[in-house]
Design an enzyme around this catalytic site. Structure first.
Site, PDB file in Angstrom:
ATOM      1  N   THR A 108      31.725  21.551 -43.022  1.00 39.23           N
ATOM      2  CA  THR A 108      31.845  22.878 -43.625  1.00 39.23           C
ATOM      3  C   THR A 108      32.842  22.920 -44.784  1.00 39.23           C
ATOM      4  OG1 THR A 108      32.572  25.160 -43.135  1.00 39.23           O
ATOM      5  CG2 THR A 108      33.578  23.408 -41.856  1.00 39.23           C
TER       6      THR A 108
ATOM      7  N   TYR B 131      38.853  26.853 -36.066  1.00 41.37           N
ATOM      8  CA  TYR B 131      37.506  26.362 -36.381  1.00 41.37           C
ATOM      9  C   TYR B 131      37.567  25.282 -37.446  1.00 41.37           C
ATOM     10  CZ  TYR B 131      33.061  26.187 -38.882  1.00 41.37           C
ATOM     11  OH  TYR B 131      31.935  25.746 -39.532  1.00 41.37           O
TER      12      TYR B 131
ATOM     13  N   LYS C  22      36.667  21.241 -37.186  1.00 42.40           N
ATOM     14  CA  LYS C  22      35.633  20.609 -38.007  1.00 42.40           C
ATOM     15  C   LYS C  22      36.210  19.446 -38.822  1.00 42.40           C
ATOM     16  CE  LYS C  22      31.886  21.537 -38.525  1.00 42.40           C
ATOM     17  NZ  LYS C  22      30.704  20.947 -37.834  1.00 42.40           N
TER      18      LYS C  22
ATOM     19  N   TRP D  58      27.720  28.451 -46.751  1.00 40.80           N
ATOM     20  CA  TRP D  58      26.846  29.634 -46.771  1.00 40.80           C
ATOM     21  C   TRP D  58      25.370  29.268 -46.596  1.00 40.80           C
ATOM     22  CZ3 TRP D  58      29.034  33.234 -51.191  1.00 40.80           C
ATOM     23  CH2 TRP D  58      30.369  33.562 -50.898  1.00 40.80           C
TER      24      TRP D  58
END
Length: 297
Positions: A103, A127, A131, A152
């Protein structure tokens, strides 16, 4: 996809995993595993579920609820870091390659120019930390593995932010979206094509994939509504009003403000420049949203 005749995809109940499974199964041997078949939160079961031989494992599974992760840190690291580490170890035992999806949130958003793969990560939330840890674990097992950072993500297999915006616009003439957070949308069908090209060119390490161009959530939403009008969909809203991140009182975790991803490395590797997010959105709405939800005027 040369060298990868047998592919296993984890997370096929999600937006990207479903798209990859559908696109690749047209000419490759694909085994798709949703969360009911393989849960990365249950590490003791993972190895036995991956006994089948494969050449390529694509991990699209993750705990992605940013605010939930903030209060469930251990669970976030179990699924987003320890799980990918185990997958990398299994791949190493099988002499298979792992593609691990990550991400843009690994960055703190303090830049004002697109992030390249070599930029130092600086996660702002549990989060994002989990990741980033997952990325590090996967590449520690083998530098030949590939970490793909996306931003996105939208596509036809599972509703995303943009589908929610369109639904609101169909139901109400009042639609709002944040105007001071910026990134690049990533269309799952494009990602499937780009990933294939990248693997055919021996991509490894970290790679950013996203449609070109940058926008705010508000700009993304406004363009989507404009496209809906242009293709004749029945939407009540014409204008998306601006909100700021400080207006989002329900946000628990910190979000980076600017996470536009540079795809220069991908372009240099493959010779392909990702198309603009506006073109991808227009195709998505005309080919999928209007077809499924068309309401004659």
């Amino acid at each position: 996809m040369k060298n990868f005749g047998r592919i296993t995809i984890i997370g096929t109940n999600g937006r990207l995993g479903a798209a990859l499974a559908r696109e690749y199964s047209r000419d490759l041997e694909v085994r798709g595993l949703g969360r009911k078949q393989l849960d990365l939160g249950k590490l003791d079961q993972v190895r036995s579920l991956l006994e089948t031989e494969f050449d390529l494992l694509i991990n699209c599974a993750a705990l992605t609820n940013v605010d939930y992760c903030e209060s469930h840190r251990d669970e976030a690291f179990l699924i987003n870091a320890q799980g990918p580490r185990l997958l990398a170890e299994i791949c190493a035992e099988k002499s298979a390659k792992l593609v691990h999806i990550s991400t843009d949130y690994v960055f703190d958003g303090k830049k004002d120019t697109p992030y390249i793969e070599a930029d130092p990560p600086s996660p702002l939330s549990s989060y994002a930390e989990s990741k980033l840890s997952g990325e590090q674990e996967v590449l520690a097992v083998s530098p030949d593995n590939l970490v793909v950072r996306l931003s996105w993500v939208f596509g036809p297999d599972k509703p995303s932010f943009i589908d929610q915006i369109i639904q609101r616009a169909r139901e109400s003439d009042s639609v709002t979206a944040v105007s001071d957070k910026f990134s690049s949308p990533s269309y799952t069908i494009d990602v499937a094509n780009w990933l294939r090209l990248a693997l055919d060119n021996d991509a490894h390490g970290i790679l950013h994939l996203a449609n070109s161009g940058a926008c705010s959530w508000q700009e993304w939403a406004q363009y989507a509504i404009d496209v809906c009008h242009s293709v004749g969909m029945s939407v009540k809203a014409d204008h998306v009003a601006k909100l700021s991140l400080t207006d989002m009182k329900n946000f628990v975790a910190r979000r980076p403000v600017y996470t536009v991803l540079s795809t220069a490395k991908f372009a240099a590797l493959t010779g392909v420049q990702p198309r603009h997010w506006r073109e991808a959105i227009a195709e998505y709405i005309s080919a999928h949203v209007s077809k499924n939800e068309y309401d004659p005027l």
